[in-house]
Write an enzyme that holds these catalytic residues in place. Structure first.
Site, PDB file in Angstrom:
ATOM      1  CG  ASN A   1      50.130  35.331  45.580  1.00 48.97           C
ATOM      2  OD1 ASN A   1      48.991  35.419  46.538  1.00 48.97           O
ATOM      3  ND2 ASN A   1      49.312  36.469  45.071  1.00 48.97           N
TER       4      ASN A   1
ATOM      5  CG  HIS B   1      45.174  37.945  42.573  1.00 49.09           C
ATOM      6  ND1 HIS B   1      44.437  38.873  43.724  1.00 49.09           N
ATOM      7  CD2 HIS B   1      44.195  38.406  41.660  1.00 49.09           C
ATOM      8  CE1 HIS B   1      44.670  39.731  43.655  1.00 49.09           C
ATOM      9  NE2 HIS B   1      44.140  39.626  42.438  1.00 49.09           N
TER      10      HIS B   1
ATOM     11  CB  SER C   1      46.485  34.147  38.587  1.00 45.63           C
ATOM     12  OG  SER C   1      45.379  34.940  37.269  1.00 45.63           O
TER      13      SER C   1
ATOM     14  CG  ASP D   1      48.172  40.916  43.456  1.00 48.73           C
ATOM     15  OD1 ASP D   1      47.942  40.226  44.159  1.00 48.73           O
ATOM     16  OD2 ASP D   1      46.870  41.847  44.175  1.00 48.73           O
TER      17      ASP D   1
HETATM   18  C1  GAR Z   1      42.100  32.887  48.310  1.00 49.49           C
HETATM   19  O1  GAR Z   1      41.019  32.555  47.536  1.00 49.49           O
HETATM   20  C2  GAR Z   1      43.063  34.100  47.879  1.00 49.49           C
HETATM   21  O2  GAR Z   1      42.785  33.930  46.567  1.00 49.49           O
HETATM   22  C3  GAR Z   1      42.957  35.311  48.265  1.00 49.49           C
HETATM   23  O3  GAR Z   1      42.373  35.172  49.405  1.00 49.49           O
HETATM   24  C4  GAR Z   1      41.487  33.666  49.118  1.00 49.49           C
HETATM   25  C5  GAR Z   1      42.322  32.796  50.454  1.00 49.49           C
HETATM   26  O4  GAR Z   1      41.463  31.466  51.000  1.00 49.49           O
HETATM   27  N1  GAR Z   1      44.125  35.892  47.884  1.00 49.49           N
HETATM   28  C6  GAR Z   1      43.534  37.670  48.267  1.00 49.49           C
HETATM   29  O5  GAR Z   1      42.934  37.641  47.157  1.00 49.49           O
HETATM   30  C7  GAR Z   1      45.322  37.601  46.732  1.00 49.49           C
HETATM   31  N2  GAR Z   1      45.590  38.801  46.907  1.00 49.49           N
HETATM   32  P1  GAR Z   1      42.341  30.367  51.793  1.00 49.49           P
HETATM   33  O6  GAR Z   1      42.367  31.205  53.261  1.00 49.49           O
HETATM   34  O7  GAR Z   1      41.149  29.852  52.431  1.00 49.49           O
HETATM   35  O8  GAR Z   1      42.968  29.985  51.690  1.00 49.49           O
END
Ligand code: GAR
Length: 210
Positions: A107, A109, A136, A145
């Site tokens: 994943n 994060h 991360s 997480d």
């Molecule tokens: C990303 O920034 C990722 O790190 C975050 O969601 C966004 C998705 O963006 N993930 C989390 O917050 C997980 N808890 P994307 O759809 O443009 O890749």
């Protein structure tokens, strides 16, 4: 070729970074399917445009979390992935789901874990006045997480950073480390096993590779 299934919920900019890497032969494998729990996720269009199987699996159509996760397991396993990548997949996962793909699921994060688990990571980091923030890639365990970190990228927080500017800076780094993490996992260099996370057989520190 090694097979990757990507799970998304929204924009899919991290998915795009993986697609771009694949198109430059830098992913070490092939994205065989993209699955979204949000049927209108823009990332599904990114997948289709790249000729990748795009599957909408709306969680609202399932009567329980377990029923949804069961359906998700079925769709994923049909594609026989070597690696499952959560790229902005905004759903809690059941223990059954996590166990099924333990050691084969990562994943991304938007924080330097273990700091700022959960949501609103950039706003909380700014409110705390931290000088460093980042993102991360971690292996997914039952602890939300909380799984062991494989890779991190650090950004300096500027005095005039806003939530939006900080998010943009961090996301640029996400797009950098995500394809690398996938490649190293597919090559077997990055592993999560009884010795924790290892890179080329050497156990990594809690912050992973930086
Ligand atoms: C990303 O920034 C990722 O790190 C975050 O969601 C966004 C998705 O963006 N993930 C989390 O917050 C997980 N808890 P994307 O759809 O443009 O890749």
């Amino acid at each position: 070729a090694r097979r990757v299934v990507v799970l998304i919920s929204g924009n899919g900019s991290n998915l795009q970074a993986l697609i771009d890497a694949q198109q430059h032969d830098q992913l070490g494998g092939e994205i065989v399917a993209v699955i979204s729990n949000q049927p209108d996720a823009y990332g599904l269009k990114r997948a289709r445009d790249a000729g990748i199987d795009a599957v909408a699996l709306p969680h609202r159509e399932y009567e329980s979390r377990d029923a949804f996760d069961g359906a998700l397991i079925k769709v994923i396993e049909r594609h026989e992935p070597d690696l499952v990548v959560l790229a902005g997949f905004m759903r809690f996962l059941t223990p059954r789901f996590v166990q099924r793909f333990l050691g084969r699921m990562i994943n991304i994060h938007p924080s330097l874990l273990p700091d700022y688990q959960g949501l609103q990571t950039h706003a909380r980091a700014l409110a705390d006045g931290v000088s460093e923030h980042g993102c991360s890639v971690h292996f997914v365990t039952e602890e939300l997480d909380g799984g062991p970190v494989a890779l991190q990228a650090v950004v300096a927080v500027a005095e005039n950073d806003t939530e939006a500017t900080l998010k943009a800076k961090v996301q640029a780094r996400e797009h950098l480390i995500m394809p690398i993490a996938v490649k190293w996992c597919l090559e077997g260099r990055l592993r999560f096993g009884p010795k924790g996370v290892t890179f080329d057989g050497t156990p990594l520190p809690p912050q992973g590779l930086r």
